[in-house]
Design a protein around this motif. Structure first.
Motif, PDB file in Angstrom:
ATOM      1  N   ALA A  83      53.357  38.106  37.166  1.00  0.00           N
ATOM      2  CA  ALA A  83      53.165  39.074  37.782  1.00  0.00           C
ATOM      3  C   ALA A  83      51.671  39.744  38.051  1.00  0.00           C
ATOM      4  CB  ALA A  83      54.119  40.219  37.327  1.00  0.00           C
ATOM      5  N   MET A  84      51.159  38.677  36.712  1.00  0.00           N
ATOM      6  CA  MET A  84      49.580  39.404  36.349  1.00  0.00           C
ATOM      7  C   MET A  84      48.908  38.247  37.332  1.00  0.00           C
ATOM      8  SD  MET A  84      49.312  40.086  32.712  1.00  0.00           S
ATOM      9  CE  MET A  84      50.511  41.479  32.029  1.00  0.00           C
ATOM     10  N   SER A  85      48.946  37.611  37.256  1.00  0.00           N
ATOM     11  CA  SER A  85      48.010  36.062  37.809  1.00  0.00           C
ATOM     12  C   SER A  85      48.022  37.086  39.314  1.00  0.00           C
ATOM     13  CB  SER A  85      48.423  34.756  38.098  1.00  0.00           C
ATOM     14  OG  SER A  85      49.836  34.667  38.686  1.00  0.00           O
ATOM     15  N   ASP A  86      49.139  37.788  40.206  1.00  0.00           N
ATOM     16  CA  ASP A  86      49.324  37.898  41.805  1.00  0.00           C
ATOM     17  C   ASP A  86      48.104  39.574  41.376  1.00  0.00           C
ATOM     18  OD1 ASP A  86      51.120  35.596  42.448  1.00  0.00           O
ATOM     19  OD2 ASP A  86      52.584  36.807  41.849  1.00  0.00           O
ATOM     20  N   THR A  87      48.315  39.961  40.119  1.00  0.00           N
ATOM     21  CA  THR A  87      47.415  41.368  40.503  1.00  0.00           C
ATOM     22  C   THR A  87      46.420  41.100  38.625  1.00  0.00           C
ATOM     23  OG1 THR A  87      49.491  42.499  41.068  1.00  0.00           O
ATOM     24  CG2 THR A  87      47.770  43.501  40.145  1.00  0.00           C
ATOM     25  N   PRO A  88      45.338  40.741  39.222  1.00  0.00           N
ATOM     26  CA  PRO A  88      44.151  40.852  38.215  1.00  0.00           C
ATOM     27  C   PRO A  88      44.125  42.196  37.347  1.00  0.00           C
ATOM     28  CG  PRO A  88      43.843  39.478  40.606  1.00  0.00           C
ATOM     29  CD  PRO A  88      44.642  39.863  40.846  1.00  0.00           C
ATOM     30  N   SER A  89      43.996  43.030  38.429  1.00  0.00           N
ATOM     31  CA  SER A  89      43.609  44.397  37.903  1.00  0.00           C
ATOM     32  C   SER A  89      44.855  44.685  36.607  1.00  0.00           C
ATOM     33  CB  SER A  89      43.997  45.338  38.524  1.00  0.00           C
ATOM     34  OG  SER A  89      44.615  45.252  38.620  1.00  0.00           O
ATOM     35  N   ALA A  90      45.892  43.947  36.773  1.00  0.00           N
ATOM     36  CA  ALA A  90      47.011  44.342  35.541  1.00  0.00           C
ATOM     37  C   ALA A  90      46.968  44.060  34.185  1.00  0.00           C
ATOM     38  CB  ALA A  90      48.531  43.580  35.723  1.00  0.00           C
ATOM     39  N   LEU A  91      46.099  42.373  34.365  1.00  0.00           N
ATOM     40  CA  LEU A  91      45.888  41.863  33.222  1.00  0.00           C
ATOM     41  C   LEU A  91      45.199  42.161  32.720  1.00  0.00           C
ATOM     42  CD1 LEU A  91      45.620  38.945  31.639  1.00  0.00           C
ATOM     43  CD2 LEU A  91      43.824  38.386  32.665  1.00  0.00           C
ATOM     44  N   GLN A  92      43.328  42.293  33.267  1.00  0.00           N
ATOM     45  CA  GLN A  92      42.733  43.759  32.658  1.00  0.00           C
ATOM     46  C   GLN A  92      43.833  45.383  32.038  1.00  0.00           C
ATOM     47  OE1 GLN A  92      39.861  43.249  32.212  1.00  0.00           O
ATOM     48  NE2 GLN A  92      38.835  44.592  31.414  1.00  0.00           N
ATOM     49  N   LEU A  93      44.011  45.310  32.595  1.00  0.00           N
ATOM     50  CA  LEU A  93      44.725  47.177  32.164  1.00  0.00           C
ATOM     51  C   LEU A  93      45.575  46.212  30.786  1.00  0.00           C
ATOM     52  CD1 LEU A  93      46.384  48.661  35.461  1.00  0.00           C
ATOM     53  CD2 LEU A  93      44.467  49.230  33.852  1.00  0.00           C
ATOM     54  N   ARG A  94      46.155  45.187  30.913  1.00  0.00           N
ATOM     55  CA  ARG A  94      47.132  45.122  29.352  1.00  0.00           C
ATOM     56  C   ARG A  94      46.542  44.601  28.476  1.00  0.00           C
ATOM     57  NH1 ARG A  94      51.074  45.430  26.469  1.00  0.00           N
ATOM     58  NH2 ARG A  94      51.445  43.689  25.517  1.00  0.00           N
ATOM     59  N   LEU A  95      44.824  44.126  28.838  1.00  0.00           N
ATOM     60  CA  LEU A  95      43.744  44.492  27.943  1.00  0.00           C
ATOM     61  C   LEU A  95      43.396  45.277  27.366  1.00  0.00           C
ATOM     62  CD1 LEU A  95      41.977  42.086  25.792  1.00  0.00           C
ATOM     63  CD2 LEU A  95      40.630  42.408  28.359  1.00  0.00           C
ATOM     64  N   LEU A  96      43.230  46.208  27.623  1.00  0.00           N
ATOM     65  CA  LEU A  96      42.816  47.719  27.312  1.00  0.00           C
ATOM     66  C   LEU A  96      44.036  48.469  26.369  1.00  0.00           C
ATOM     67  CD1 LEU A  96      40.940  48.948  30.612  1.00  0.00           C
ATOM     68  CD2 LEU A  96      39.865  48.027  28.413  1.00  0.00           C
ATOM     69  N   GLN A  97      45.181  47.699  27.419  1.00  0.00           N
ATOM     70  CA  GLN A  97      46.609  48.608  26.209  1.00  0.00           C
ATOM     71  C   GLN A  97      46.098  47.613  24.926  1.00  0.00           C
ATOM     72  OE1 GLN A  97      49.739  47.600  28.285  1.00  0.00           O
ATOM     73  NE2 GLN A  97      49.583  49.378  29.563  1.00  0.00           N
ATOM     74  N   THR A  98      46.380  46.626  24.872  1.00  0.00           N
ATOM     75  CA  THR A  98      46.302  45.470  23.981  1.00  0.00           C
ATOM     76  C   THR A  98      45.166  46.334  22.661  1.00  0.00           C
ATOM     77  OG1 THR A  98      46.878  43.789  24.887  1.00  0.00           O
ATOM     78  CG2 THR A  98      45.442  43.326  22.365  1.00  0.00           C
ATOM     79  N   VAL A  99      43.621  46.863  23.402  1.00  0.00           N
ATOM     80  CA  VAL A  99      42.619  46.978  22.458  1.00  0.00           C
ATOM     81  C   VAL A  99      42.700  47.919  21.318  1.00  0.00           C
ATOM     82  CG1 VAL A  99      40.151  47.651  22.956  1.00  0.00           C
ATOM     83  CG2 VAL A  99      40.923  45.401  23.746  1.00  0.00           C
ATOM     84  N   MET A 100      43.065  49.013  22.500  1.00  0.00           N
ATOM     85  CA  MET A 100      44.394  50.504  21.755  1.00  0.00           C
ATOM     86  C   MET A 100      44.703  50.310  20.489  1.00  0.00           C
ATOM     87  SD  MET A 100      44.137  52.318  25.400  1.00  0.00           S
ATOM     88  CE  MET A 100      44.949  54.218  24.594  1.00  0.00           C
TER      89      MET A 100
END
Length: 261
Positions: free
Chosen positions: A209-226
């Motif tokens: 799902a994340m590979s189909d939507t690159p913005s989802a991977l970026q959001l997941r990365l920001l959530q991990t940082v938070m």
């Protein structure tokens, strides 16, 4: 003349009283009386209450009709799967025919005890260890039938037989404990592996799902940082794009003198 009659009457009355005292017997509610006249069984079984016998001729034997609790001493034997065990039991029985219990057997309590011990040894030899530990109800029924068959001729009825305890050698106890521990560990590993398999399937679906939507991977990365920043404020997180790592990997695989495209 009157005095002689009075003396005879008193003597006769005294003799009658002595005779009645010698002949009188009381059978309790939970007992039955068996009368032997000159060594032979005489009449029917005496019921509870007041009864009379012929002194010096009759002999009254009282038989307890209550349920008797008879413990069976622990018997040591080898099971069918070659395991040495010690098993004890308890037998509940009662007399249903008082005359047969006195005439047909010398000591019905001792006879039932010996038969119970012999039957218990036979049950041990015919059973597996697992049956002795987990299938006692069936063994109790078989043991009851084995004891009850000869006891019928003794005027005794077996009410119930219970196996109380099964004692195992210490080595067998340790072996069974190790077996149970190994079985629990095997099931824990299977459950853990199944959980890992299910988690990997879910992670694969998430990656797709994340590979189909690159913005989802970026959001997941920001959530991990938070999440990291909330728990450890002194930790510095520097996200590195995965594409950069792939570019460097391709650069290492390229031949010398050529630039990876």
């Amino acid at each position: 003349m009157l005095e002689e009659l009075l003396t005879a009457a008193v003597a006769t009355g005294s003799a009658g009283v002595l005779y009645a005292a010698a002949a009188a017997r009381v059978v309790k509610q939970y007992e039955r009386g068996v009368v032997f006249r000159l060594g032979r069984l005489h009449g029917d079984v005496r019921r509870p209450g007041f009864t009379l016998i012929v002194p010096a001729v009759d002999r009254l034997r009282k038989v307890n009709m209550q349920i008797v609790t008879l413990p069976v001493p622990a018997q040591e034997g080898i099971t069918r799967d070659n395991v040495t065990v010690r098993v004890d039991a308890v037998v509940y029985f009662k007399v249903v025919d008082a005359a047969a219990a006195i005439v047909n057997v010398e000591d019905y309590r001792f006879a039932v005890s010996q038969m119970a011990q012999t039957s218990l040894r036979s049950i041990i030899g015919k059973s597996d260890l697992d049956d002795l530990l987990s299938n006692r109800e069936k063994l109790n029924q078989g043991l009851e039938l084995m004891i009850d068959s000869p006891a019928i001729g003794w005027g005794v009825q077996i009410d119930r037989v219970e196996i109380k305890d099964v004692s195992l050698p210490d080595t067998m106890k340790r072996s069974m404990a190790r077996q149970a521990e190994a079985d629990r560990e095997r099931r824990a590993r299977i459950i853990n592996a199944d959980a890992e398999y299910q988690a990997s399937k879910k992670l694969a679906e998430a990656a797709q799902a994340m590979s189909d939507t690159p913005s989802a991977l970026q959001l997941r990365l920001l959530q991990t940082v938070m999440a990291v920043a909330a728990e450890k404020n002194s930790t510095l997180v520097l996200p590195i794009p995965v594409e950069l790592l792939r570019f460097l990997e391709k650069g290492q695989e390229a031949p010398p003198g050529r630039i990876a495209g």
